[in-house]
Design a protein around this motif. Structure first.
Motif, mmCIF file in Angstrom:
data_model
loop_
_atom_site.group_PDB
_atom_site.id
_atom_site.type_symbol
_atom_site.label_atom_id
_atom_site.label_comp_id
_atom_site.label_asym_id
_atom_site.label_seq_id
_atom_site.Cartn_x
_atom_site.Cartn_y
_atom_site.Cartn_z
ATOM 1 N N VAL A 17 -5.507 1.721 86.572
ATOM 2 C CA VAL A 17 -4.850 0.510 86.082
ATOM 3 C C VAL A 17 -4.923 0.405 84.562
ATOM 4 C CG1 VAL A 17 -4.996 -2.020 86.143
ATOM 5 C CG2 VAL A 17 -5.183 -0.704 88.254
ATOM 6 N N THR A 52 -3.854 -7.292 90.560
ATOM 7 C CA THR A 52 -2.850 -7.746 89.592
ATOM 8 C C THR A 52 -1.858 -6.636 89.280
ATOM 9 O OG1 THR A 52 -4.416 -9.306 88.624
ATOM 10 C CG2 THR A 52 -2.518 -8.704 87.268
ATOM 11 N N TYR A 53 -2.372 -5.438 89.025
ATOM 12 C CA TYR A 53 -1.499 -4.293 88.731
ATOM 13 C C TYR A 53 -0.569 -4.005 89.917
ATOM 14 C CZ TYR A 53 0.155 0.410 87.898
ATOM 15 O OH TYR A 53 0.979 1.514 87.753
ATOM 16 N N CYS A 54 -1.147 -3.949 91.105
ATOM 17 C CA CYS A 54 -0.362 -3.610 92.285
ATOM 18 C C CYS A 54 0.735 -4.635 92.551
ATOM 19 C CB CYS A 54 -1.269 -3.444 93.505
ATOM 20 S SG CYS A 54 -2.264 -1.930 93.436
ATOM 21 N N ASN A 104 3.652 -4.133 90.369
ATOM 22 C CA ASN A 104 4.315 -2.823 90.444
ATOM 23 C C ASN A 104 4.770 -2.463 91.858
ATOM 24 O OD1 ASN A 104 4.115 -1.372 87.671
ATOM 25 N ND2 ASN A 104 2.189 -2.472 87.922
ATOM 26 N N SER A 116 -8.317 -6.593 88.825
ATOM 27 C CA SER A 116 -7.486 -5.702 88.009
ATOM 28 C C SER A 116 -6.509 -4.906 88.867
ATOM 29 C CB SER A 116 -8.356 -4.725 87.217
ATOM 30 O OG SER A 116 -9.143 -5.394 86.282
ATOM 31 N N PRO A 175 -2.180 3.662 83.298
ATOM 32 C CA PRO A 175 -1.460 4.073 84.493
ATOM 33 C C PRO A 175 -0.847 5.472 84.479
ATOM 34 C CG PRO A 175 -0.910 1.821 83.943
ATOM 35 C CD PRO A 175 -1.726 2.368 82.802
#
Length: 146
Positions: free
Chosen positions: A110, A33-35, A38, A30, A113
Protein backbone atom coordinates in the motif's frame (compact mmCIF):
# COMPACT_ATOMS: atom_id res chain seq x y z
CA UNK A 1 -16.79 -6.32 -10.09
CA UNK A 2 -14.33 -6.08 -7.23
CA UNK A 3 -11.28 -8.30 -7.27
CA UNK A 4 -10.79 -10.53 -4.23
CA UNK A 5 -7.50 -10.24 -2.33
CA UNK A 6 -6.05 -11.28 1.02
CA UNK A 7 -4.25 -9.11 3.53
CA UNK A 8 -1.02 -10.15 5.19
CA UNK A 9 0.04 -8.42 8.41
CA UNK A 10 3.03 -9.00 10.67
CA UNK A 11 4.41 -7.63 13.91
CA UNK A 12 7.73 -8.69 15.35
CA UNK A 13 6.79 -8.17 18.96
CA UNK A 14 4.12 -10.08 20.83
CA UNK A 15 3.51 -6.86 22.77
CA UNK A 16 2.76 -4.74 19.69
CA UNK A 17 0.12 -7.11 18.37
CA UNK A 18 -3.40 -7.81 19.49
CA UNK A 19 -6.85 -6.30 19.30
CA UNK A 20 -6.02 -3.52 21.79
CA UNK A 21 -2.77 -2.52 20.06
CA UNK A 22 -2.13 -0.09 17.23
CA UNK A 23 -0.02 -2.09 14.78
CA UNK A 24 -2.65 -4.49 13.44
CA UNK A 25 -5.30 -1.76 13.48
CA UNK A 26 -3.00 0.53 11.50
CA UNK A 27 -2.14 -2.19 8.99
CA UNK A 28 -5.79 -3.18 8.60
CA UNK A 29 -6.87 0.45 8.12
CA UNK A 30 -4.17 1.18 5.52
CA UNK A 31 -4.92 -1.96 3.52
CA UNK A 32 -8.69 -1.49 3.79
CA UNK A 33 -8.54 2.13 2.66
CA UNK A 34 -6.29 1.28 -0.30
CA UNK A 35 -8.42 -1.67 -1.35
CA UNK A 36 -11.69 0.28 -1.18
CA UNK A 37 -10.29 3.01 -3.41
CA UNK A 38 -8.88 0.52 -5.92
CA UNK A 39 -11.79 -1.88 -6.42
CA UNK A 40 -10.33 -4.65 -4.28
CA UNK A 41 -12.12 -6.59 -1.56
CA UNK A 42 -10.22 -8.22 1.30
CA UNK A 43 -11.79 -11.65 1.77
CA UNK A 44 -9.45 -12.85 4.53
CA UNK A 45 -6.68 -11.51 6.76
CA UNK A 46 -3.58 -13.39 7.85
CA UNK A 47 -1.51 -12.12 10.76
CA UNK A 48 1.87 -13.32 11.99
CA UNK A 49 2.11 -11.92 15.50
CA UNK A 50 5.53 -11.96 17.16
CA UNK A 51 7.36 -12.95 13.98
CA UNK A 52 10.55 -11.12 13.10
CA UNK A 53 10.78 -9.48 9.70
CA UNK A 54 14.07 -11.36 9.28
CA UNK A 55 12.30 -14.74 9.44
CA UNK A 56 12.01 -16.51 6.09
CA UNK A 57 8.44 -16.20 4.78
CA UNK A 58 8.06 -19.97 4.46
CA UNK A 59 8.85 -20.34 8.16
CA UNK A 60 5.85 -18.21 9.20
CA UNK A 61 2.72 -20.15 10.16
CA UNK A 62 0.14 -17.54 9.08
CA UNK A 63 2.00 -16.92 5.84
CA UNK A 64 1.83 -20.65 5.03
CA UNK A 65 -1.89 -20.68 5.94
CA UNK A 66 -2.37 -17.70 3.62
CA UNK A 67 -0.60 -19.45 0.75
CA UNK A 68 -2.81 -22.52 1.21
CA UNK A 69 -5.94 -20.36 1.38
CA UNK A 70 -4.96 -18.48 -1.78
CA UNK A 71 -4.28 -21.72 -3.63
CA UNK A 72 -7.57 -23.32 -2.52
CA UNK A 73 -9.65 -20.21 -3.26
CA UNK A 74 -8.00 -18.95 -6.48
CA UNK A 75 -6.79 -15.73 -4.86
CA UNK A 76 -3.91 -14.21 -6.80
CA UNK A 77 -3.23 -10.96 -4.95
CA UNK A 78 -1.73 -10.36 -1.51
CA UNK A 79 -1.85 -6.86 -0.02
CA UNK A 80 0.48 -5.60 2.72
CA UNK A 81 0.68 -2.22 4.40
CA UNK A 82 4.32 -1.77 3.44
CA UNK A 83 7.30 -3.80 2.33
CA UNK A 84 8.57 -4.04 5.92
CA UNK A 85 5.49 -6.06 6.84
CA UNK A 86 6.74 -8.68 4.38
CA UNK A 87 10.35 -8.46 5.55
CA UNK A 88 12.90 -6.31 7.35
CA UNK A 89 15.81 -7.91 5.57
CA UNK A 90 16.55 -7.18 1.91
CA UNK A 91 17.44 -10.78 1.04
CA UNK A 92 14.31 -12.16 2.79
CA UNK A 93 12.17 -9.58 1.00
CA UNK A 94 13.63 -10.23 -2.43
CA UNK A 95 13.59 -14.03 -2.14
CA UNK A 96 10.02 -13.84 -0.76
CA UNK A 97 8.96 -11.60 -3.62
CA UNK A 98 10.62 -13.88 -6.18
CA UNK A 99 8.95 -16.93 -4.62
CA UNK A 100 5.50 -15.32 -4.75
CA UNK A 101 6.04 -14.15 -8.31
CA UNK A 102 7.21 -17.60 -9.41
CA UNK A 103 3.97 -19.05 -8.00
CA UNK A 104 1.88 -16.51 -9.95
CA UNK A 105 0.98 -14.21 -7.07
CA UNK A 106 0.84 -10.43 -7.24
CA UNK A 107 2.02 -8.52 -4.18
CA UNK A 108 0.80 -4.99 -3.46
CA UNK A 109 2.46 -2.77 -0.87
CA UNK A 110 0.00 0.00 0.00
CA UNK A 111 2.81 2.45 0.81
CA UNK A 112 4.39 1.97 -2.64
CA UNK A 113 1.85 0.17 -4.82
CA UNK A 114 3.94 -0.20 -7.97
CA UNK A 115 7.15 -1.39 -6.32
CA UNK A 116 6.15 -5.08 -6.44
CA UNK A 117 3.92 -4.89 -9.51
CA UNK A 118 5.89 -3.14 -12.21
CA UNK A 119 8.82 -4.97 -13.73
CA UNK A 120 11.04 -2.00 -14.51
CA UNK A 121 14.52 -1.05 -13.34
CA UNK A 122 13.02 1.90 -11.44
CA UNK A 123 10.43 -0.17 -9.56
CA UNK A 124 13.09 -2.76 -8.70
CA UNK A 125 15.35 -0.03 -7.37
CA UNK A 126 12.55 1.52 -5.30
CA UNK A 127 11.57 -1.89 -3.87
CA UNK A 128 15.17 -2.69 -2.98
CA UNK A 129 15.85 0.76 -1.49
CA UNK A 130 12.74 0.36 0.68
CA UNK A 131 14.08 -3.06 1.72
CA UNK A 132 17.44 -1.58 2.68
CA UNK A 133 15.71 1.16 4.68
CA UNK A 134 13.60 -1.43 6.51
CA UNK A 135 16.69 -3.47 7.29
CA UNK A 136 18.49 -0.35 8.55
CA UNK A 137 15.54 0.68 10.74
CA UNK A 138 15.38 -2.79 12.27
CA UNK A 139 19.13 -2.88 12.94
CA UNK A 140 19.03 0.64 14.38
CA UNK A 141 16.16 -0.29 16.72
CA UNK A 142 17.98 -3.41 17.91
CA UNK A 143 21.08 -1.31 18.61
CA UNK A 144 19.05 1.26 20.61
CA UNK A 145 17.48 -1.49 22.71
CA UNK A 146 20.88 -2.89 23.73
Amino acid sequence: MEKQVVMYARTSSQASGGSDKDSLKRQRHSVSTYCKSNGLIVVKEFYDKGVSGTTDILSRSSFIQMMNYCKNNSIETIVVESSDRLARDLIIMETGFQYLTSKGYKLISVSSPDSFIEDTPTSTMIRQVLGVISQFEKSNLVEKLK
